[in-house]
Design an enzyme around this catalytic site. Structure first.
Site, mmCIF file in Angstrom:
data_model
loop_
_atom_site.group_PDB
_atom_site.id
_atom_site.type_symbol
_atom_site.label_atom_id
_atom_site.label_comp_id
_atom_site.label_asym_id
_atom_site.label_seq_id
_atom_site.Cartn_x
_atom_site.Cartn_y
_atom_site.Cartn_z
ATOM 1 N N GLU A 27 -2.473 -7.141 -2.258
ATOM 2 C CA GLU A 27 -3.162 -5.942 -1.498
ATOM 3 C C GLU A 27 -4.105 -5.286 -2.276
ATOM 4 O O GLU A 27 -3.714 -4.457 -2.954
ATOM 5 C CB GLU A 27 -2.038 -5.310 -0.902
ATOM 6 C CG GLU A 27 -2.556 -4.336 0.253
ATOM 7 C CD GLU A 27 -1.614 -3.644 1.065
ATOM 8 O OE1 GLU A 27 -0.243 -4.105 1.387
ATOM 9 O OE2 GLU A 27 -1.818 -2.750 1.751
ATOM 10 N N CYS A 80 -6.632 -0.661 3.388
ATOM 11 C CA CYS A 80 -6.037 -2.050 2.882
ATOM 12 C C CYS A 80 -6.579 -3.271 3.399
ATOM 13 O O CYS A 80 -6.750 -3.305 4.535
ATOM 14 C CB CYS A 80 -4.791 -1.627 2.513
ATOM 15 S SG CYS A 80 -3.819 -1.789 4.113
ATOM 16 N N ASP A 135 -8.001 -8.849 12.066
ATOM 17 C CA ASP A 135 -7.450 -10.091 11.800
ATOM 18 C C ASP A 135 -8.042 -11.191 11.506
ATOM 19 O O ASP A 135 -9.028 -11.471 12.167
ATOM 20 C CB ASP A 135 -6.211 -10.329 12.582
ATOM 21 C CG ASP A 135 -4.791 -9.680 12.515
ATOM 22 O OD1 ASP A 135 -4.728 -8.792 11.576
ATOM 23 O OD2 ASP A 135 -3.804 -9.865 13.444
ATOM 24 N N GLU A 169 -2.487 -15.877 11.793
ATOM 25 C CA GLU A 169 -3.219 -14.848 10.995
ATOM 26 C C GLU A 169 -2.995 -15.238 9.731
ATOM 27 O O GLU A 169 -1.924 -14.917 9.257
ATOM 28 C CB GLU A 169 -2.529 -13.551 11.527
ATOM 29 C CG GLU A 169 -3.050 -12.265 10.995
ATOM 30 C CD GLU A 169 -2.034 -11.045 10.747
ATOM 31 O OE1 GLU A 169 -1.025 -10.894 11.440
ATOM 32 O OE2 GLU A 169 -2.059 -10.587 9.584
ATOM 33 N N ASN A 192 -5.617 -9.819 6.743
ATOM 34 C CA ASN A 192 -6.178 -8.802 7.577
ATOM 35 C C ASN A 192 -6.983 -7.707 6.741
ATOM 36 O O ASN A 192 -6.940 -7.791 5.338
ATOM 37 C CB ASN A 192 -4.984 -7.970 8.385
ATOM 38 C CG ASN A 192 -4.004 -7.345 7.528
ATOM 39 O OD1 ASN A 192 -4.315 -7.208 6.281
ATOM 40 N ND2 ASN A 192 -2.842 -7.100 8.060
ATOM 41 N N CYS A 244 0.759 -1.388 -0.105
ATOM 42 C CA CYS A 244 0.008 -0.097 0.114
ATOM 43 C C CYS A 244 0.848 1.484 -0.019
ATOM 44 O O CYS A 244 0.594 2.286 -0.569
ATOM 45 C CB CYS A 244 -0.895 -0.036 1.212
ATOM 46 S SG CYS A 244 -0.393 -0.254 2.745
ATOM 47 N N ARG A 267 -0.062 -17.760 3.505
ATOM 48 C CA ARG A 267 -0.920 -17.894 4.416
ATOM 49 C C ARG A 267 -2.017 -18.632 4.226
ATOM 50 O O ARG A 267 -2.769 -19.625 4.851
ATOM 51 C CB ARG A 267 -1.051 -16.404 5.239
ATOM 52 C CG ARG A 267 0.023 -15.755 5.968
ATOM 53 C CD ARG A 267 0.543 -16.244 7.164
ATOM 54 N NE ARG A 267 1.750 -15.814 7.420
ATOM 55 C CZ ARG A 267 1.793 -14.799 8.778
ATOM 56 N NH1 ARG A 267 0.904 -14.334 9.012
ATOM 57 N NH2 ARG A 267 3.040 -14.526 8.972
ATOM 58 N N ARG A 319 10.500 -9.148 4.514
ATOM 59 C CA ARG A 319 10.534 -8.635 5.813
ATOM 60 C C ARG A 319 11.675 -9.585 6.522
ATOM 61 O O ARG A 319 11.571 -10.815 6.263
ATOM 62 C CB ARG A 319 9.212 -8.970 6.706
ATOM 63 C CG ARG A 319 8.171 -8.169 5.940
ATOM 64 C CD ARG A 319 6.894 -8.095 6.940
ATOM 65 N NE ARG A 319 6.037 -7.316 6.222
ATOM 66 C CZ ARG A 319 4.600 -6.999 6.554
ATOM 67 N NH1 ARG A 319 4.308 -7.432 7.508
ATOM 68 N NH2 ARG A 319 3.936 -6.362 5.927
ATOM 69 N N ARG A 345 5.718 -18.427 8.027
ATOM 70 C CA ARG A 345 6.540 -17.244 8.685
ATOM 71 C C ARG A 345 7.948 -17.104 7.844
ATOM 72 O O ARG A 345 8.891 -17.813 8.301
ATOM 73 C CB ARG A 345 6.527 -17.504 10.079
ATOM 74 C CG ARG A 345 7.407 -16.276 10.650
ATOM 75 C CD ARG A 345 6.589 -15.656 11.747
ATOM 76 N NE ARG A 345 7.196 -14.380 12.036
ATOM 77 C CZ ARG A 345 6.712 -13.644 13.108
ATOM 78 N NH1 ARG A 345 5.632 -14.132 14.113
ATOM 79 N NH2 ARG A 345 7.101 -12.416 13.762
ATOM 80 N N GLU A 363 12.751 -11.591 8.974
ATOM 81 C CA GLU A 363 12.341 -12.121 10.412
ATOM 82 C C GLU A 363 13.439 -12.395 11.191
ATOM 83 O O GLU A 363 14.682 -12.926 10.644
ATOM 84 C CB GLU A 363 11.606 -13.289 9.971
ATOM 85 C CG GLU A 363 10.226 -12.896 9.341
ATOM 86 C CD GLU A 363 9.243 -12.299 10.155
ATOM 87 O OE1 GLU A 363 9.285 -12.227 11.580
ATOM 88 O OE2 GLU A 363 8.270 -11.760 9.589
HETATM 89 N N1 SER Z 1 -0.372 -3.077 4.515
HETATM 90 C C1 SER Z 1 -1.131 -4.070 5.253
HETATM 91 C C2 SER Z 1 0.009 -4.923 6.189
HETATM 92 O O1 SER Z 1 1.007 -4.603 6.002
HETATM 93 C C3 SER Z 1 -1.849 -5.072 4.629
HETATM 94 O O2 SER Z 1 -0.959 -5.829 3.751
HETATM 95 O O3 SER Z 1 -0.424 -5.555 7.088
HETATM 96 ZN ZN ZN Z 2 -1.624 -2.008 3.282
#
Ligand code: SER
Ligand code: ZN
Length: 500
Positions: A352, A459, A413, A431, A434, A303, A466, A333, A344, A335
């Site tokens: 998105e 968003c 969530d 999760e 979301n 986003c 997941r 990310r 994970r 982790e």
């Molecule tokens: N931007 C939101 C998030 O990072 C939805 O993807 O969780």
């Molecule tokens: Zn987002």
């Protein structure tokens, strides 16, 4: 709050003979600043007046903040003395500045912040600053430093606090087909291979087909029926976008950073090539010489880039609500300890959807999205799952943990029961998606406008890994045992590759 500021003004000419005038002038200034503030006790006092040098002290208690007027004092002086005596100001320095105030709670542990020394005594804190130049004062650092001190104390109290979580809805219990960890089984069957680096995966044809089916379901069953249009964004996010969204201060330790080469010049890379050919290892020291310091990172969520694409735009009323989605940018990310299977990971595939519209439009849209999501998770996946209000993701991703969702803005969530992790009550649910409405937060920072309406945005993160692992953890790997709704999208798995 108590402020004690000592300033040194160097003038372009001799001013020491003008003591009375300066005194009058300073007291006039202080009257001007203080006239609206009854609770203030504040003094301005000359400490030294010598040749072209004026050193004075401002002490104040209350809302009057000397650091926010010192530049105005300079301007008054420049104007007054400039026109009268043709004397300008060469330099102003705040030699020392103490800001003392009471915290709401005593600190649990000492900490520091840049540019200042901190003294703590009970609930009292004193911020000690020295030798501040005009640039520093102009940049409004001081108010942000005061806020940062307060925030760090607050964070100390929230560290140990449990996460905010409030159930909204839950499905019936479903009997799982099996109780195995789908990643482990898929690896055993060679459907999946652990990637070459941490938290990455290689999806062989069977696993890729399942991910592909998930994507199709999201598009055909949720996004297209609601009228979402696809966009394609860049994976590489320059820091100025994350400065605006708050990600840069929130998760600097979780990005995969992107460096550009410092040059394409073949000659500059010659030694690197030579070393690589000769040593057959990576010449990291040489590499460092040819890289720029990162100025961007790989997509963390899609986003921010979408908001950036609307920066400064005015949207026609007829285009509201804007409903778009990106499914191409892969999120990364870093982790730490938490990596597990494909649920994970450091690198994940997500769709998105982002929505921008009036508050009423978005609240209505959320109901419609929830309906479609329920349809997929109940009728197509036949999942055991639940929904809960949680700390909004934009708080988490800005490094804050202590906010609660409201019914209007906030994050929901979607969590799935993972039978391999243990019983329903004690095990951690996954999760797997979301959905958020964020109010005007990003609309404001990216100055997005409509012809007439006030805009909100939101968003929703549809994580394909997941979805896949939530589904497989409950329904197993045997397509014969999958629910009919899902079989319509994927009835048979590809043959894959046989290894000897
Ligand atoms: N931007 C939101 C998030 O990072 C939805 O993807 O969780
Ligand atoms: Zn987002």
């Amino acid at each position: 709050m108590e402020f004690d500021l000592k300033a040194r003004f160097s003038f372009s000419g001799e001013i020491s003979s003008k003591k009375d005038e300066i005194n009058k002038f300073l007291s006039h200034i202080s009257d001007q600043f203080l006239k609206n503030d009854e609770n203030n006790s504040s003094t301005i006092e000359i400490l030294k007046l010598e040749k072209s040098l004026l050193i004075f002290n401002i002490k104040s208690e209350g809302v009057f903040r000397p650091h926010s007027v010192i530049l105005q004092i300079k301007n008054y002086f420049s104007k007054e003395f400039g026109s009268k005596y043709h004397i300008g100001i060469r330099e102003i320095i705040v030699e020392s500045y103490q800001i003392s105030f009471e915290l709401e709670k005593e600190i649990l542990k000492k900490f520091s912040i840049p540019f200042a020394d901190l003294d703590f005594q009970g609930k009292q804190v004193k911020i000690n600053l020295k030798d501040l130049d005009e640039e520093f004062l102009k940049r409004n650092y001081i108010d942000r430093m005061i806020n940062r001190v307060k925030e760090k104390v607050e964070d100390q109290y929230y560290e140990g606090k449990g996460e905010f979580w409030k159930l909204i809805w839950k499905s019936d219990e479903k009997t799982p087909v099996w109780e195995k960890d789908p990643t482990v089984e898929m690896v055993r069957l060679e459907w999946l291979k652990q990637g070459p680096t941490k938290g990455k995966w290689f999806f062989r044809p069977q696993a890729a087909a399942i991910m592909e089916a998930m994507e199709k379901i999201a598009i055909k069953e949720i996004l297209q029926p609601l009228g979402f249009q696809e966009v394609i964004e860049s994976h590489i996010v320059p820091f100025d976008i994350w400065l605006k969204t708050g990600h840069l201060e929130g998760m600097p330790g979780e990005f995969y950073y992107v460096s550009e080469p410092a040059t394409r010049d073949v000659e500059k890379w010659e030694r690197f090539v030579d070393l690589t050919k000769i040593t057959k290892t990576v010449p990291f020291d040489e590499l460092k010489e040819n890289l720029s310091i990162p100025s961007a990172g790989i997509c963390y969520a899609q986003c921010p880039m979408i908001y950036w694409s609307f920066k400064g735009k005015t949207i026609a009323e007829e285009s509201l609500p804007i409903l778009i989605y990106d499914k191409t940018a892969i999120s990364n990310r870093y982790e730490s300890g938490g990596r597990h299977g494909i649920e994970r990971v450091d690198e994940f595939h997500r769709i998105e959807p982002v929505y921008i519209g009036t508050k009423e439009q978005l609240l209505k849209l959320r109901e419609k999205m929830l309906e479609r999501y329920k349809h997929v998770f109940n009728n197509i996946f036949d999942l055991e799952w639940r929904m809960a209000w949680v700390t909004p993701w934009y708080m988490q991703q800005a490094g804050k943990t202590h906010d609660e969702s409201t019914q209007e803005t906030g994050t929901i969530d979607f969590e799935a029961y993972m039978p391999y992790r243990g019983n329903r009550a004690d095990s951690e649910w996954l999760e797997f998606q979301n959905l958020s409405i964020l109010g005007e937060k990003y609309i404001k920072v990216f100055t997005i406008k409509a012809q007439k309406s006030d805009l909100w945005s939101g968003c929703s993160g549809i994580g394909l890994e997941r979805w896949t692992t939530a589904f497989l953890a409950q329904k197993g790997l045997d397509p014969d045992k999958w629910p009919d709704g899902f079989k319509k999208y994927l009835g048979n798995l590809p043959e894959g590759i046989r290894f000897l």
